[in-house]
Design a protein around this motif. Structure first.
Motif, PDB file in Angstrom:
ATOM      1  N   ARG A 134       0.832  -1.203   0.000  1.00 22.82           N
ATOM      2  CA  ARG A 134       0.000   0.000   0.000  1.00 22.82           C
ATOM      3  C   ARG A 134       0.874   1.263   0.000  1.00 22.82           C
ATOM      4  N   ALA A 135       0.270   2.364  -0.447  1.00 24.80           N
ATOM      5  CA  ALA A 135       0.907   3.668  -0.292  1.00 24.80           C
ATOM      6  C   ALA A 135       0.824   4.086   1.178  1.00 24.80           C
ATOM      7  N   VAL A 136       1.608   5.087   1.558  1.00 25.50           N
ATOM      8  CA  VAL A 136       1.617   5.534   2.956  1.00 25.50           C
ATOM      9  C   VAL A 136       0.212   5.899   3.423  1.00 25.50           C
ATOM     10  N   HIS A 137      -0.546   6.613   2.590  1.00 27.66           N
ATOM     11  CA  HIS A 137      -1.892   7.032   2.993  1.00 27.66           C
ATOM     12  C   HIS A 137      -2.888   5.878   2.969  1.00 27.66           C
ATOM     13  N   GLY A 138      -2.478   4.723   2.482  1.00 29.23           N
ATOM     14  CA  GLY A 138      -3.334   3.546   2.502  1.00 29.23           C
ATOM     15  C   GLY A 138      -3.170   2.697   3.746  1.00 29.23           C
ATOM     16  N   ILE A 139      -2.220   3.060   4.603  1.00 35.27           N
ATOM     17  CA  ILE A 139      -2.032   2.337   5.870  1.00 35.27           C
ATOM     18  C   ILE A 139      -3.078   2.836   6.858  1.00 35.27           C
ATOM     19  N   TYR A 140      -3.849   1.921   7.407  1.00 39.65           N
ATOM     20  CA  TYR A 140      -4.938   2.314   8.294  1.00 39.65           C
ATOM     21  C   TYR A 140      -4.432   3.122   9.482  1.00 39.65           C
ATOM     22  N   PRO A 141      -5.184   4.157   9.890  1.00 36.42           N
ATOM     23  CA  PRO A 141      -4.799   4.947  11.062  1.00 36.42           C
ATOM     24  C   PRO A 141      -4.583   4.115  12.319  1.00 36.42           C
ATOM     25  N   GLU A 142      -5.386   3.043  12.503  1.00 39.04           N
ATOM     26  CA  GLU A 142      -5.222   2.232  13.711  1.00 39.04           C
ATOM     27  C   GLU A 142      -3.877   1.504  13.712  1.00 39.04           C
ATOM     28  N   ILE A 143      -3.341   1.199  12.527  1.00 40.32           N
ATOM     29  CA  ILE A 143      -2.015   0.585  12.448  1.00 40.32           C
ATOM     30  C   ILE A 143      -0.952   1.619  12.784  1.00 40.32           C
ATOM     31  N   LYS A 144      -1.084   2.802  12.220  1.00 36.43           N
ATOM     32  CA  LYS A 144      -0.111   3.868  12.477  1.00 36.43           C
ATOM     33  C   LYS A 144      -0.087   4.258  13.956  1.00 36.43           C
ATOM     34  N   ALA A 145      -1.232   4.112  14.626  1.00 35.87           N
ATOM     35  CA  ALA A 145      -1.341   4.527  16.028  1.00 35.87           C
ATOM     36  C   ALA A 145      -0.889   3.454  17.011  1.00 35.87           C
ATOM     37  N   MET A 146      -0.542   2.267  16.540  1.00 41.68           N
ATOM     38  CA  MET A 146      -0.143   1.199  17.456  1.00 41.68           C
ATOM     39  C   MET A 146       1.171   1.547  18.155  1.00 41.68           C
ATOM     40  N   PRO A 147       1.343   1.098  19.397  1.00 36.88           N
ATOM     41  CA  PRO A 147       2.625   1.305  20.080  1.00 36.88           C
ATOM     42  C   PRO A 147       3.762   0.704  19.264  1.00 36.88           C
ATOM     43  N   GLY A 148       4.880   1.417  19.233  1.00 40.10           N
ATOM     44  CA  GLY A 148       6.065   0.908  18.548  1.00 40.10           C
ATOM     45  C   GLY A 148       6.129   1.221  17.076  1.00 40.10           C
ATOM     46  N   VAL A 149       5.031   1.761  16.512  1.00 34.96           N
ATOM     47  CA  VAL A 149       5.014   2.074  15.076  1.00 34.96           C
ATOM     48  C   VAL A 149       5.424   3.533  14.873  1.00 34.96           C
ATOM     49  N   ARG A 150       6.597   3.722  14.332  1.00 32.28           N
ATOM     50  CA  ARG A 150       7.034   5.047  13.900  1.00 32.28           C
ATOM     51  C   ARG A 150       7.393   5.042  12.414  1.00 32.28           C
TER      52      ARG A 150
END
Length: 283
Positions: free
Chosen positions: A46-62
């Motif tokens: 996926r493109a960056v904007h296709g990554i779900y917000p809940e995935i981006k918000a998970m602990p450890g995800v930078r």
């Protein structure tokens, strides 16, 4: 076993279940890994904007690897650390080749998958399941005409994705694309082709990010299920394929866990990383 310091995760068919959902068990396992200081890295087509917000918000995800390695992004800084894209001239050449086929094509530009009404309004023609259709609608930017947009923007493409309803046409295009130097052709689904610059692979991207973070290759663990995950499974210190994965991914992996619908990511992490007493769900 070497201490794991980075976990790279394909999303569709791997971390997410068949309904494109993140299970609570997978969420808990990754949160426990993050609490140990392990970097959790989505590694997706996926493109960056296709990554779900809940995935981006998970602990450890930078950090994230997007478009099969076409982009390595720092999500917290909202910037690309590395880009390995197809030139605008080459992108136009490929799109003009593809438009002769009965196929839907999406160039991925500046973090977005670009589509046009002719495609987004007729997804059934291209063998796209209802679940996938919902994801496509949520992750595409619609323009009147893709090729005109690419011509006028003069932008490079991080990736070009192609969906087919006719698998014979898919193989015909694959053979034609393979005649072009400097491209890497892969698939994440039975009915698609994914076109990247030759150097843009998930394997190269995880090695680059690990070096950037000062993490040895041996301390990287990767999970995947598709043909576009093979390079990552080979390059990681530990490569784990999903039971639902293609044969090529399983052959490239060190271990095979249970399916994405059976929380295969969590099953492997609980045994390899978290040291819990559980069923050893791999082969």
């Amino acid at each position: 076993m070497t201490e794991i310091k980075m976990i790279a995760l394909d999303m569709d068919g791997t971390l997410l279940d068949s309904q494109k959902k993140l299970s609570e068990r997978n969420r808990r396992a990754l949160a426990a890994c993050a609490a140990r200081g392990i970097q959790i890295v989505p590694a997706t087509g996926r493109a960056v904007h296709g990554i779900y917000p809940e995935i981006k918000a998970m602990p450890g995800v930078r950090y994230a690897i997007a478009t099969n390695g076409g982009v390595v992004a720092d999500l917290s800084e909202e910037k690309n650390l590395q880009t390995c894209a197809i030139s605008n001239e080459q992108t136009l050449r490929i799109l003009r080749m593809i438009e002769k086929y009965p196929a839907m094509y999406d160039p991925y530009i500046e973090g977005w998958a670009i589509t046009q009404p002719e495609f987004i309004e007729h997804l059934d023609r291209y063998g796209i399941s209802p679940v996938m259709q919902k994801m496509v609608h949520a992750t595409r930017k619609v323009v009147p005409n893709i090729i005109r947009f690419v011509e006028e923007s003069k932008k490079e493409a991080e990736k070009i994705n192609v969906f087919f309803g006719d698998m014979e046409e898919r193989e015909k295009l694959r053979r034609e694309l393979e005649q072009i130097d400097g491209l890497f052709i892969s698939s994440s689904l039975y009915n698609n082709l994914e076109i990247n610059r030759k150097e843009a692979t998930k394997g190269n991207a995880i090695l680059w990010l690990a070096e950037y973070l000062g993490i040895p290759r041996e301390s990287v663990m990767a999970f995947g299920d598709g043909g576009n995950d093979v390079s990552m499974l080979k390059e990681a210190g530990i490569g784990v394929a999903m039971e639902n994965g293609v044969d090529e991914a399983k052959a490239a992996a060190d271990y095979i866990t249970v399916s994405n619908d059976a929380d295969g990511v969590a099953a492997a992490l609980e045994c390899f990383v978290l040291g819990q007493d559980g069923s050893r769900s791999w082969t």
